[in-house]
Design an enzyme around this catalytic site. Structure first.
Site, short mmCIF file in Angstrom:
data_model
loop_
_atom_site.label_atom_id
_atom_site.label_comp_id
_atom_site.label_asym_id
_atom_site.label_seq_id
_atom_site.Cartn_x
_atom_site.Cartn_y
_atom_site.Cartn_z
N HIS A 1 50.32 100.50 38.26
CA HIS A 1 51.46 99.59 38.24
C HIS A 1 51.35 98.78 36.96
CE1 HIS A 1 54.11 96.48 40.55
NE2 HIS A 1 54.80 97.27 39.75
N HIS B 1 57.59 103.80 47.65
CA HIS B 1 57.63 102.99 46.43
C HIS B 1 56.20 102.76 45.96
CE1 HIS B 1 57.62 98.93 44.41
NE2 HIS B 1 58.53 99.57 43.70
#
EC number: 3.1.4.11
Length: 581
Positions: A164, A118
């Protein structure tokens, strides 16, 4: 024998003797049974391998090879007790039966658990750490087969960054990440690498991604025939040394606004030095569930596919071999199975647990043909992880973990993927693939009869003396070790127990037996942790390992222990006997 000196206050010193390890009583008894006049011959050892180690296919040649490697040149006629003990505690007596790929690899990839990362580009926490290709390389070298990249326009809107989104993480160029994947995808496994893209790009930048991906991956990129959707996923064998792109069909670009780094809910970071205990999925925290039912991963947000394809560049759409997306509507719509098309669905850990309360069997049925990806909830800003058994027991193939973190949850992930030679693909047990009526579909929370009982005898441990400073665990005396022994699996099988604590001993000999009745051994992991008891502070970490029960070798085995980050210690091992009774 050697001596160690520890300071007590300022004026006094305590001296302890360190003695070499000695074979436990039961090992001596076994040696006496399978030897004559103090020597275990080839025939004796061959019988021991069959009777005790349950190696039915062992040959006299295997026994001779062990004698040759464990004995000195002067004693090639057999093993003396010390050599026999050395063999049992050595690297050539591992706990897993096979160190090569041995599962059927010709089924669709939906029939496998896949080692999944992830936010694979992050070096640390989810909010402010650096983005880099280095964590991607590290993950691939550990056998991870699914790499996730969040792709955004760079500050000039003329190139693509990986970061991110809506956080303070520093970006890394997409091209660096793609080149790293190309260079290291098959360092430890030949089985396919899936690159999941969380796409936040304009159509012109999507075209640029298509050029990059096509140029860098070249002929190893797997793409379906133009204009066709997959009716069934290919097999791992058919996709060997191939790279696969997975994302949702392109939708209209929406530019990101201001950075939003504040998340609701409690950060579920690790609570202790070695990590918080893995939560049971039947003891769900309702207050945490309310904070993040939608997660923060928009990889599979609802999308109007017809509208999205109007401006999407065809060369970008053609890259997508595994289509992701959530149909409009509730969870029942998401879990509908289309016989003419397979796809990937993503749910947060909280969404899965909420859905599993009512739709457990529908989830299992969905995963028999389609891919289900589970990702950490948004409040895990420290890159902590969750209980992977929740996803696996419902058939989820891609249980996505923050590989840069550490803790007990990650130990389970690492332990699971030691199976099947560490290739990153594990064939799901038949019980998760059984189709038919609802009564035939596996229910993870059902109370089932015991299939087998795992008996674990923890004899002793050694190696800390060589791998740690003599004051690492205690300034004033040798360590006081104990071992935690348990099972991670379906709720009815999950349990942890512990040995007694042995004081002032670098080579603890617990010699304790534990039994674990298992209803679903196909999904059970054996957990072993060593800690050093500390009366005034938190206990110190002394090593851990986690291994798939269904691949354990029976008999007396040497279990290497690992650090909190999953790195194997050079010398630290436990001597353990494994039996199925």
């Amino acid at each position: 024998m050697s001596k160690q000196t520890y300071k007590v206050c300022f004026c006094f010193r305590r001296r302890f003797r360190y003695t070499a390890s000695e074979a436990p009583r039961e090992i001596k008894t076994i040696f006496e049974k399978y030897s004559e006049n103090g020597v275990m011959t080839v025939d004796h050892l061959h019988r021991f391998l069959i009777d005790v180690q349950k190696q039915d296919k062992a040959t006299r040649e295997d026994a001779q090879s062990i004698i040759n490697s464990a004995s000195s040149l002067l004693h090639r006629n057999g093993l003396h007790l010390d050599a026999f003990f050395k063999y049992l505690f050595g690297d050539n007596n591992p706990p897993l039966a096979l160190h090569k790929v041995h599962h059927d690899m010709d089924a669709p990839i939906s029939h496998y658990f896949i080692f999944t990362g992830h936010n694979s580009y992050l070096t640390g926490n989810q909010l402010s750490s650096d983005c880099s290709e280095v964590p991607i390389i590290d993950a691939l070298k550990k056998g991870v087969r699914v790499i996730e990249l969040d792709i955004w326009p760079n500050s000039n809107k003329d190139d693509i960054d990986v970061l991110h989104g809506m956080t303070l993480t520093t970006p890394v160029g997409l091209i660096k990440c793609l080149k790293a994947i190309r260079a290291h995808a098959f360092d430890v496994s030949d089985y396919p690498v899936v690159v999941t893209l969380e796409d936040h790009l304009t159509p012109d930048l999507q075209s640029k991604v298509a050029e990059m991906v096509t140029e860098i991956f070249g002929e190893i990129l797997f793409t379906p025939p133009v204009g066709e959707s997959l009716k069934e996923f290919p097999s791992p064998n058919s996709l060997k040394r191939r790279i696969i792109i997975s994302t949702k069909p392109p939708k209209e670009y929406k530019e990101g606004k201001d950075v939003e780094v504040v998340q609701k809910g409690k950060d579920l970071g690790d609570e202790e030095v070695w990590g918080r205990e893995v939560p049971s999925f039947i003891q769900r925290n309702k207050s945490e569930a309310k904070d993040d039912l939608d997660g923060n991963d928009d990889d599979d947000d609802d999308d109007d596919e017809d509208k999205s394809k109007i401006n999407a560049p065809p060369q970008y759409k053609h890259l997508i071999a595994i289509h992701a997306g959530k149909p409009k509507g509730g969870i029942t719509e998401c879990l509908k199975v289309d016989p003419d098309k397979v796809r990937r669905l993503s749910l947060s850990e909280e969404q899965l647990e909420k859905a599993a309360e009512k739709y457990a069997k529908q989830i299992v049925r969905f995963t028999q043909h389609n891919l289900l990806r589970i990702y950490p909830k948004g409040t895990r800003v420290t890159s902590s992880n969750y209980n992977p058994l929740v996803g696996w027991s419902h058939g989820a193939q891609m249980v996505a973990f923050n590989m840069q973190g550490y803790g007990r949850s990650l130990w389970l992930m690492q332990g699971m993927f030691r199976a099947n030679g560490g290739c990153g693909y594990i064939k799901k047990p038949d019980l998760l693939l059984k189709s038919g009526s609802d009564s035939d579909i596996f229910d993870p929370k059902a109370t089932l009869p015991v299939k087998t009982t795992l008996r674990v005898t923890v004899y002793m441990g050694e190696g800390w003396y060589f791998d740690f400073r003599h004051t690492h665990f205690d300034q004033y005396s040798p360590p006081d070790f104990y071992t935690r022994v348990g099972i991670a699996g379906v709720p009815g099988d999950t349990v942890m127990k512990k040995t007694k604590t042995l004081e002032d001993n670098w080579i603890p000999a617990w010699d304790e037996v534990f039994e674990f009745p298992l209803t679903v051994p196909e999904l059970a992991l054996l957990r072993l942790e060593v800690h050093e008891y500390d009366m005034s502070e938190k206990d110190d970490f002394g090593g851990q390992t986690c291994l798939p029960v269904w691949e354990l070798s029976e008999g007396i085995r040497a279990f290497p222990l690992h650090s909190r980050k999953g790195e194997k210690y050079k010398s630290v091992k436990l001597l353990v006997k494994v039996e199925f009774v």
